[in-house]
Design a protein around this motif. Structure first.
Motif, PDB file in Angstrom:
ATOM      1  N   PRO A  41     -11.168  -6.138  -4.093  1.00 43.19           N
ATOM      2  CA  PRO A  41     -12.075  -5.331  -3.012  1.00 43.19           C
ATOM      3  C   PRO A  41     -12.064  -5.919  -1.741  1.00 43.19           C
ATOM      4  O   PRO A  41     -12.369  -5.150  -0.626  1.00 43.19           O
ATOM      5  N   GLU A  42     -11.766  -7.255  -1.393  1.00 44.14           N
ATOM      6  CA  GLU A  42     -11.487  -7.628  -0.030  1.00 44.14           C
ATOM      7  C   GLU A  42     -10.415  -6.930   0.797  1.00 44.14           C
ATOM      8  O   GLU A  42     -10.340  -6.681   1.805  1.00 44.14           O
ATOM      9  N   LEU A  43      -9.170  -7.080   0.024  1.00 42.11           N
ATOM     10  CA  LEU A  43      -7.934  -6.646   0.295  1.00 42.11           C
ATOM     11  C   LEU A  43      -8.092  -5.041   0.833  1.00 42.11           C
ATOM     12  O   LEU A  43      -7.772  -4.513   1.929  1.00 42.11           O
ATOM     13  N   ALA A  44      -8.904  -4.114  -0.068  1.00 44.09           N
ATOM     14  CA  ALA A  44      -9.219  -3.003   0.044  1.00 44.09           C
ATOM     15  C   ALA A  44     -10.103  -2.526   1.149  1.00 44.09           C
ATOM     16  O   ALA A  44      -9.797  -1.602   1.920  1.00 44.09           O
ATOM     17  N   ALA A  45     -10.873  -3.360   1.513  1.00 44.03           N
ATOM     18  CA  ALA A  45     -11.877  -3.214   2.422  1.00 44.03           C
ATOM     19  C   ALA A  45     -11.260  -3.586   3.768  1.00 44.03           C
ATOM     20  O   ALA A  45     -11.540  -2.861   4.939  1.00 44.03           O
ATOM     21  N   ASN A  46     -10.240  -4.000   3.846  1.00 44.16           N
ATOM     22  CA  ASN A  46      -9.517  -4.182   5.251  1.00 44.16           C
ATOM     23  C   ASN A  46      -8.116  -3.797   5.352  1.00 44.16           C
ATOM     24  O   ASN A  46      -7.653  -3.823   6.210  1.00 44.16           O
ATOM     25  N   PRO A  48      -6.808  -0.168   6.361  1.00 41.36           N
ATOM     26  CA  PRO A  48      -6.980   1.147   7.104  1.00 41.36           C
ATOM     27  C   PRO A  48      -6.260   2.411   6.315  1.00 41.36           C
ATOM     28  O   PRO A  48      -6.902   3.329   6.468  1.00 41.36           O
ATOM     29  N   GLY A  49      -5.207   2.173   5.409  1.00 38.97           N
ATOM     30  CA  GLY A  49      -4.499   3.279   5.010  1.00 38.97           C
ATOM     31  C   GLY A  49      -5.402   4.420   4.260  1.00 38.97           C
ATOM     32  O   GLY A  49      -5.502   5.465   4.509  1.00 38.97           O
ATOM     33  N   PRO A  50      -5.986   3.938   3.198  1.00 36.63           N
ATOM     34  CA  PRO A  50      -6.856   4.870   2.555  1.00 36.63           C
ATOM     35  C   PRO A  50      -7.987   5.578   3.207  1.00 36.63           C
ATOM     36  O   PRO A  50      -8.081   6.733   2.962  1.00 36.63           O
ATOM     37  N   ARG A  51      -8.654   4.729   3.943  1.00 34.62           N
ATOM     38  CA  ARG A  51      -9.917   5.160   4.853  1.00 34.62           C
ATOM     39  C   ARG A  51      -9.370   6.225   5.880  1.00 34.62           C
ATOM     40  O   ARG A  51      -9.751   7.261   5.994  1.00 34.62           O
ATOM     41  N   ARG A  52      -8.184   6.072   6.411  1.00 34.67           N
ATOM     42  CA  ARG A  52      -7.588   6.870   7.307  1.00 34.67           C
ATOM     43  C   ARG A  52      -7.044   7.969   6.782  1.00 34.67           C
ATOM     44  O   ARG A  52      -7.245   9.183   7.477  1.00 34.67           O
ATOM     45  N   ALA A  53      -6.444   7.992   5.497  1.00 35.04           N
ATOM     46  CA  ALA A  53      -6.099   9.045   4.999  1.00 35.04           C
ATOM     47  C   ALA A  53      -7.132  10.288   4.769  1.00 35.04           C
ATOM     48  O   ALA A  53      -6.936  11.273   5.006  1.00 35.04           O
ATOM     49  N   ILE A  54      -8.282   9.702   4.388  1.00 34.61           N
ATOM     50  CA  ILE A  54      -9.264  10.546   4.080  1.00 34.61           C
ATOM     51  C   ILE A  54      -9.741  11.317   5.389  1.00 34.61           C
ATOM     52  O   ILE A  54      -9.959  12.438   5.370  1.00 34.61           O
ATOM     53  N   GLU A  55     -10.039  10.446   6.406  1.00 33.60           N
ATOM     54  CA  GLU A  55     -10.341  11.071   7.572  1.00 33.60           C
ATOM     55  C   GLU A  55      -9.217  12.214   8.316  1.00 33.60           C
ATOM     56  O   GLU A  55      -9.885  12.970   8.803  1.00 33.60           O
TER      57      GLU A  55
END
Length: 196
Positions: free
Chosen positions: A111-116, A118-125
């Protein structure tokens, strides 16, 4: 003691390269260690194990694919954005099949790696931004995202597996599929009463 020059990033890149060359299922700690010229135990100073390594490969791939899509779609809207987005997705999957697969299968990611990352979050945006250009709002946005992901992933997965054994080139079908998606997105059907 960690081997000089060996980092989590280098281990991840070695694993990603191996995944692209031999397949994600062929990525093992032993194979990655061999590739880096170290003993297996040296890797555990940088990654916790195979699942952690595969999670890191998935995050690396998500970042790379998202950057490619962002660059391709910058300044575009409507059909142009859709085509650029789809082509960047397909090109990435073709060029990096092992990395791409890591983004499409369930992998437990720290979870810490995922939180930091940007790829997945930016893909959604990026995806939602492109679809808002078609005038879609929730819950239609979520439905359209799922349609695009299913279409893009389904096409590239079938293509990679040799599933289009027909004399018509898959490129022609890809172009027509994008035309159809554009038409559908421009004329998105209204929600029906009771949809859940």
């Amino acid at each position: 003691m960690a081997r000089a020059g060996l980092t989590a990033e280098r281990v991840t890149i070695a694993g990603a390269e191996l995944a692209d060359e031999a397949g994600l299922d062929q990525v093992t700690m032993s194979q990655v260690a061999r590739r880096l010229g170290v003993k297996d135990a040296s890797l555990y100073s940088h990654v916790r194990g195979l699942e952690d390594l595969r999670g890191r490969i998935a995050l690396l791939a998500a970042d790379e694919k998202t950057i490619r899509i962002a660059e391709a779609t910058a300044g575009r809207a409507g059909r142009d954005a859709l085509v650029a987005f789809a082509n960047a997705w397909r090109d990435y999957a073709r060029e990096h099949p092992g990395r791409y697969l890591a983004t499409q299968i369930p992998i437990r990611i720290d979870p810490e790696l995922a939180a930091n990352a940007p790829g997945p979050r930016r893909a959604i945006e990026l995806t939602y931004g492109m679809l808002r250009g078609y005038g879609l709002a929730e819950p239609d946005l979520t439905d359209a995202v799922r349609l695009l992901r299913s279409t893009f992933h389904g096409f590239v997965a079938l293509e990679a597996a040799g599933g289009f054994a027909h004399e018509r080139s898959s490129q022609h079908s890809w172009v027509r599929a994008l035309d159809a998606l554009h038409t559908l997105l421009e004329h998105w059907p209204p929600s029906r009463e009771g949809d859940s």
